[in-house]
Design a protein around this motif. Structure first.
Motif, PDB file in Angstrom:
ATOM      1  N   GLN A  94      14.325   5.713 -85.378  1.00 47.84           N
ATOM      2  CA  GLN A  94      15.591   6.348 -85.760  1.00 47.84           C
ATOM      3  C   GLN A  94      15.268   7.328 -87.160  1.00 47.84           C
ATOM      4  OE1 GLN A  94      18.617   5.832 -84.428  1.00 47.84           O
ATOM      5  NE2 GLN A  94      19.016   7.827 -85.698  1.00 47.84           N
ATOM      6  N   GLN A  95      14.330   6.919 -87.866  1.00 49.01           N
ATOM      7  CA  GLN A  95      13.933   7.679 -88.930  1.00 49.01           C
ATOM      8  C   GLN A  95      13.632   9.188 -88.321  1.00 49.01           C
ATOM      9  OE1 GLN A  95      11.127   5.476 -90.985  1.00 49.01           O
ATOM     10  NE2 GLN A  95      12.676   4.184 -92.510  1.00 49.01           N
ATOM     11  N   THR A  96      12.580   8.889 -87.136  1.00 43.80           N
ATOM     12  CA  THR A  96      12.123  10.222 -86.780  1.00 43.80           C
ATOM     13  C   THR A  96      13.122  10.959 -86.118  1.00 43.80           C
ATOM     14  OG1 THR A  96       9.995   9.031 -86.100  1.00 43.80           O
ATOM     15  CG2 THR A  96      10.482  11.054 -84.995  1.00 43.80           C
ATOM     16  N   ILE A  97      14.077  10.473 -85.456  1.00 44.09           N
ATOM     17  CA  ILE A  97      15.220  11.086 -84.805  1.00 44.09           C
ATOM     18  C   ILE A  97      16.016  11.743 -85.700  1.00 44.09           C
ATOM     19  CG2 ILE A  97      17.479  10.656 -83.504  1.00 44.09           C
ATOM     20  CD1 ILE A  97      15.987   8.682 -81.876  1.00 44.09           C
ATOM     21  N   ASP A  98      16.392  10.923 -87.072  1.00 46.52           N
ATOM     22  CA  ASP A  98      17.224  11.576 -87.946  1.00 46.52           C
ATOM     23  C   ASP A  98      16.444  12.906 -88.797  1.00 46.52           C
ATOM     24  OD1 ASP A  98      18.930   9.750 -87.805  1.00 46.52           O
ATOM     25  OD2 ASP A  98      18.062   8.468 -89.457  1.00 46.52           O
ATOM     26  N   TYR A  99      14.934  12.846 -88.539  1.00 44.50           N
ATOM     27  CA  TYR A  99      14.158  13.985 -89.393  1.00 44.50           C
ATOM     28  C   TYR A  99      14.537  15.291 -88.354  1.00 44.50           C
ATOM     29  CZ  TYR A  99       9.886  16.334 -90.614  1.00 44.50           C
ATOM     30  OH  TYR A  99       8.989  17.164 -90.949  1.00 44.50           O
ATOM     31  N   TYR A 100      14.523  14.994 -86.884  1.00 40.60           N
ATOM     32  CA  TYR A 100      14.636  16.014 -86.193  1.00 40.60           C
ATOM     33  C   TYR A 100      16.058  16.566 -86.089  1.00 40.60           C
ATOM     34  CZ  TYR A 100      10.159  15.157 -83.857  1.00 40.60           C
ATOM     35  OH  TYR A 100       8.650  14.948 -83.789  1.00 40.60           O
ATOM     36  N   MET A 101      17.177  15.774 -86.365  1.00 42.36           N
ATOM     37  CA  MET A 101      18.469  16.072 -86.319  1.00 42.36           C
ATOM     38  C   MET A 101      18.787  16.831 -87.573  1.00 42.36           C
ATOM     39  SD  MET A 101      19.542  15.694 -83.373  1.00 42.36           S
ATOM     40  CE  MET A 101      21.292  15.879 -83.872  1.00 42.36           C
ATOM     41  N   ASP A 102      18.024  16.349 -88.828  1.00 41.58           N
ATOM     42  CA  ASP A 102      18.016  17.172 -90.020  1.00 41.58           C
ATOM     43  C   ASP A 102      17.663  18.530 -89.771  1.00 41.58           C
ATOM     44  OD1 ASP A 102      18.580  17.422 -92.852  1.00 41.58           O
ATOM     45  OD2 ASP A 102      16.545  17.810 -92.852  1.00 41.58           O
ATOM     46  N   ASN A 103      16.749  18.664 -89.169  1.00 43.89           N
ATOM     47  CA  ASN A 103      16.212  20.017 -88.712  1.00 43.89           C
ATOM     48  C   ASN A 103      17.292  20.963 -88.047  1.00 43.89           C
ATOM     49  OD1 ASN A 103      13.540  20.321 -89.672  1.00 43.89           O
ATOM     50  ND2 ASN A 103      12.525  19.665 -87.846  1.00 43.89           N
ATOM     51  N   ALA A 104      17.868  20.054 -87.053  1.00 40.81           N
ATOM     52  CA  ALA A 104      19.216  20.929 -86.254  1.00 40.81           C
ATOM     53  C   ALA A 104      20.209  21.297 -87.018  1.00 40.81           C
ATOM     54  CB  ALA A 104      19.464  19.947 -85.147  1.00 40.81           C
ATOM     55  N   HIS A 105      20.604  20.288 -88.304  1.00 42.30           N
ATOM     56  CA  HIS A 105      21.562  20.783 -88.929  1.00 42.30           C
ATOM     57  C   HIS A 105      21.230  22.169 -90.004  1.00 42.30           C
ATOM     58  CE1 HIS A 105      25.082  20.319 -91.821  1.00 42.30           C
ATOM     59  NE2 HIS A 105      23.916  20.230 -92.782  1.00 42.30           N
ATOM     60  N   ARG A 106      19.893  22.019 -90.430  1.00 44.50           N
ATOM     61  CA  ARG A 106      19.575  23.234 -91.180  1.00 44.50           C
ATOM     62  C   ARG A 106      19.543  24.603 -90.303  1.00 44.50           C
ATOM     63  NH1 ARG A 106      14.356  21.229 -94.639  1.00 44.50           N
ATOM     64  NH2 ARG A 106      14.919  19.084 -95.154  1.00 44.50           N
ATOM     65  N   MET A 107      19.279  24.408 -89.008  1.00 45.95           N
ATOM     66  CA  MET A 107      19.226  25.710 -88.136  1.00 45.95           C
ATOM     67  C   MET A 107      20.603  26.174 -87.899  1.00 45.95           C
ATOM     68  SD  MET A 107      16.159  24.224 -85.716  1.00 45.95           S
ATOM     69  CE  MET A 107      16.216  25.510 -84.457  1.00 45.95           C
ATOM     70  N   LEU A 108      21.542  25.280 -87.683  1.00 44.91           N
ATOM     71  CA  LEU A 108      22.985  25.355 -87.567  1.00 44.91           C
ATOM     72  C   LEU A 108      23.561  25.833 -88.511  1.00 44.91           C
ATOM     73  CD1 LEU A 108      24.442  22.176 -85.555  1.00 44.91           C
ATOM     74  CD2 LEU A 108      24.252  24.680 -84.497  1.00 44.91           C
ATOM     75  N   THR A 109      23.267  25.434 -89.800  1.00 43.82           N
ATOM     76  CA  THR A 109      24.016  26.155 -90.941  1.00 43.82           C
ATOM     77  C   THR A 109      23.368  27.363 -91.313  1.00 43.82           C
ATOM     78  OG1 THR A 109      24.015  23.795 -91.832  1.00 43.82           O
ATOM     79  CG2 THR A 109      24.234  25.637 -93.319  1.00 43.82           C
ATOM     80  N   LYS A 110      22.025  27.796 -91.167  1.00 41.58           N
ATOM     81  CA  LYS A 110      21.489  28.996 -91.530  1.00 41.58           C
ATOM     82  C   LYS A 110      21.846  30.119 -90.404  1.00 41.58           C
ATOM     83  CE  LYS A 110      19.582  30.209 -94.301  1.00 41.58           C
ATOM     84  NZ  LYS A 110      19.846  30.809 -95.690  1.00 41.58           N
ATOM     85  N   LEU A 111      22.092  29.713 -89.198  1.00 39.65           N
ATOM     86  CA  LEU A 111      22.205  30.647 -88.265  1.00 39.65           C
ATOM     87  C   LEU A 111      23.586  31.197 -88.180  1.00 39.65           C
ATOM     88  CD1 LEU A 111      20.055  29.324 -85.254  1.00 39.65           C
ATOM     89  CD2 LEU A 111      19.396  31.153 -86.519  1.00 39.65           C
ATOM     90  N   ARG A 112      24.437  30.154 -88.251  1.00 42.65           N
ATOM     91  CA  ARG A 112      25.971  30.405 -88.707  1.00 42.65           C
ATOM     92  C   ARG A 112      26.080  31.376 -89.735  1.00 42.65           C
ATOM     93  NH1 ARG A 112      28.360  24.417 -86.757  1.00 42.65           N
ATOM     94  NH2 ARG A 112      28.343  24.994 -84.551  1.00 42.65           N
ATOM     95  N   GLU A 113      25.327  30.664 -90.911  1.00 38.31           N
ATOM     96  CA  GLU A 113      25.520  31.717 -92.124  1.00 38.31           C
ATOM     97  C   GLU A 113      25.221  33.224 -91.967  1.00 38.31           C
ATOM     98  OE1 GLU A 113      22.828  31.860 -95.945  1.00 38.31           O
ATOM     99  OE2 GLU A 113      23.834  29.980 -95.692  1.00 38.31           O
ATOM    100  N   LEU A 114      24.424  33.277 -90.881  1.00 33.45           N
ATOM    101  CA  LEU A 114      23.796  34.781 -90.692  1.00 33.45           C
ATOM    102  C   LEU A 114      24.664  35.587 -89.749  1.00 33.45           C
ATOM    103  CD1 LEU A 114      19.963  34.121 -90.570  1.00 33.45           C
ATOM    104  CD2 LEU A 114      21.073  35.173 -92.153  1.00 33.45           C
ATOM    105  N   GLY A 115      25.569  34.896 -89.245  1.00 36.03           N
ATOM    106  CA  GLY A 115      26.874  35.534 -88.211  1.00 36.03           C
ATOM    107  C   GLY A 115      26.281  35.260 -86.936  1.00 36.03           C
ATOM    108  N   TYR A 116      25.382  34.467 -86.575  1.00 40.77           N
ATOM    109  CA  TYR A 116      25.039  34.218 -85.255  1.00 40.77           C
ATOM    110  C   TYR A 116      26.172  33.037 -84.594  1.00 40.77           C
ATOM    111  CZ  TYR A 116      20.702  36.676 -85.713  1.00 40.77           C
ATOM    112  OH  TYR A 116      19.644  37.575 -85.990  1.00 40.77           O
TER     113      TYR A 116
END
Length: 412
Positions: free
Chosen positions: A315-337
């Motif tokens: 679960q710790q590893t899955i959470d690690y990857y999903m943290d990446n997903a959250h960072r990507m969603l946040t940044k890409l939306r911030e950039l207007g994508y």
């Protein structure tokens, strides 16, 4: 004279990810000093959980002794792993299966590609679009898909999943579909299906005597408690569905190779004379003929992910990857994508800007930011105009890639 299986000649060019690797390698030859970051191919990066490693060491030691050595194992898998799967993946969700309905494999890719061997060559298949390429390519190899015209196979029903329909595949209309491929959480879009929508597919299959091949390889990434982890959470699915699971993305087994397939005893297909043939026994016969079983060491490793320590570490590893997903969603939306997925799956599905094609955007991002994505059109015609990013990188590489994308975006 030995003749070729001409259906193999109908396969289109290279495998999608081989095409990507070819283009990336060409870029590296021309730009040897470039530091390319890949957010494209869905391979994992974090090491195996300590509980898994310990189990593999112990199993290897067993194999090195007279008392513990094991030769050929059961083709359908050892009972110790199948019992752990039943207890942890299904009973906890109120799903009751028999142990001999579980078949251990060397990864979901093998079985999702091979299962179609059990079906008559002229079954009409339906796929959500975009879709994992192996589903269609394996059917092409047997001659089931017809001819390739304008980016589509003539004997395949494409069911578009796009932003316009909320990524909810429409039920087939007109000619009934015989075999339906569903993958949830979805690869490549990262979207999920509700119980209400999944129930519609089960009802369709029961009404039309169709077979659902359900790929649940990413079910461990589901965060929403209302989203089903298995199609067998839907009443009636045991009569019409086969389900595929993988430990590759759940536990980092891309290099270890282990997964499983569920073939309920109730699910059957028909002969031309109307006789019902249970797929459970047919699949067992196929596996005993063409598969010698997954290694004992790999199965002991898989068993370890169901221990209390293993569950916590996985679960710790899955959470690690999903943290990446959250960072990507946040940044890409911030950039207007315009982006989708990433909330219950490790994939981000992004619409390319200004109507740019998938491959042109792939090349622009590679050459402009030295970041690799996956062109959406490689997953099917409805993938044109999208690209896929994966969350399987390290935090550091993901942050660096996002910074590069931000700088590149602001320059255009």
């Amino acid at each position: 004279m030995a003749l070729v299986n001409i259906h193999f000649l109908n396969l289109q060019n290279n495998y999608l990810f081989a095409d990507i690797a070819k283009k990336v390698n060409a870029f590296k030859v021309m730009h040897p000093k470039a530091d390319v970051i890949s957010l494209g191919i869905g391979d994992v990066t974090q090491p195996l959980a300590p509980a898994v490693v310990e189990a593999m060491h112990k199993a290897a030691d067993e194999m090195g002794s007279i008392e513990g050595f094991r030769g050929y194992g059961p083709e359908q898998g050892y009972d110790f792993l199948r019992e752990a799967i039943l207890k942890n993946d299904f009973l906890t969700r109120g799903v009751h299966l028999d142990i001999d309905e579980i078949f251990i494999n060397d990864g979901a890719k093998s079985d999702t590609g091979n299962f179609q061997e059990l079906l008559h060559w002229d079954n009409f298949i339906g796929v959500t679009d975009p879709i994992y390429p192996v589903y269609i390519d394996s059917n092409v190899m047997i001659g089931r898909c017809g001819t390739y015209r304008d980016g589509r196979w003539t004997n395949v029903r494409y069911m578009p999943c796009t932003a316009e329909n909320g990524f909810v595949p429409p039920l087939p209309s007109g000619r009934p579909v015989d075999v339906i491929y569903l993958c949830y959480p979805n690869n490549p879009t990262g979207t999920v299906i509700t119980k209400q929508e999944l129930r519609k597919w089960v009802n369709y299959a029961l009404k039309n005597d169709a077979l659902i091949l359900y790929d649940a390889a990413y079910q461990a990434y589901i965060r929403d408690p209302e989203i089903p982890h298995s199609i067998y959470e839907i009443r009636g699915a045991r009569k019409c569905a086969v389900e595929f699971h993988s430990f590759s993305k759940t536990a980092g087994f891309t290099g270890v190779r282990c997964g499983y397939t569920v073939v309920p005893k109730e699910v059957s297909v028909s002969t031309f004379e109307g006789e019902r043939i249970p797929l459970n026994q047919l699949w067992l016969r196929r596996q005993c003929t063409k598969f010698n079983g997954t290694s004992y060491i790999s199965q002991r490793a898989a068993e370890a992910i169901y221990t209390p320590e293993g569950k916590q570490q996985i679960q710790q590893t899955i959470d690690y990857y999903m943290d990446n997903a959250h960072r990507m969603l946040t940044k890409l939306r911030e950039l207007g994508y315009e982006v989708y997925g990433g909330e219950n799956a490790p994939y981000i599905w992004m619409r390319t800007p200004d109507g740019m094609g998938s491959w042109p955007f792939f090349e622009a991002l590679l050459y402009g930011a030295n970041v690799v994505c996956t062109p959406g059109v490689g997953f099917g015609p409805s993938g044109e105009g999208y690209v896929r990013f994966t969350a399987f990188g390290s935090h550091e590489k993901t942050e660096e890639a996002l910074m590069r994308i931000e700088n590149w975006t602001k320059q255009h």
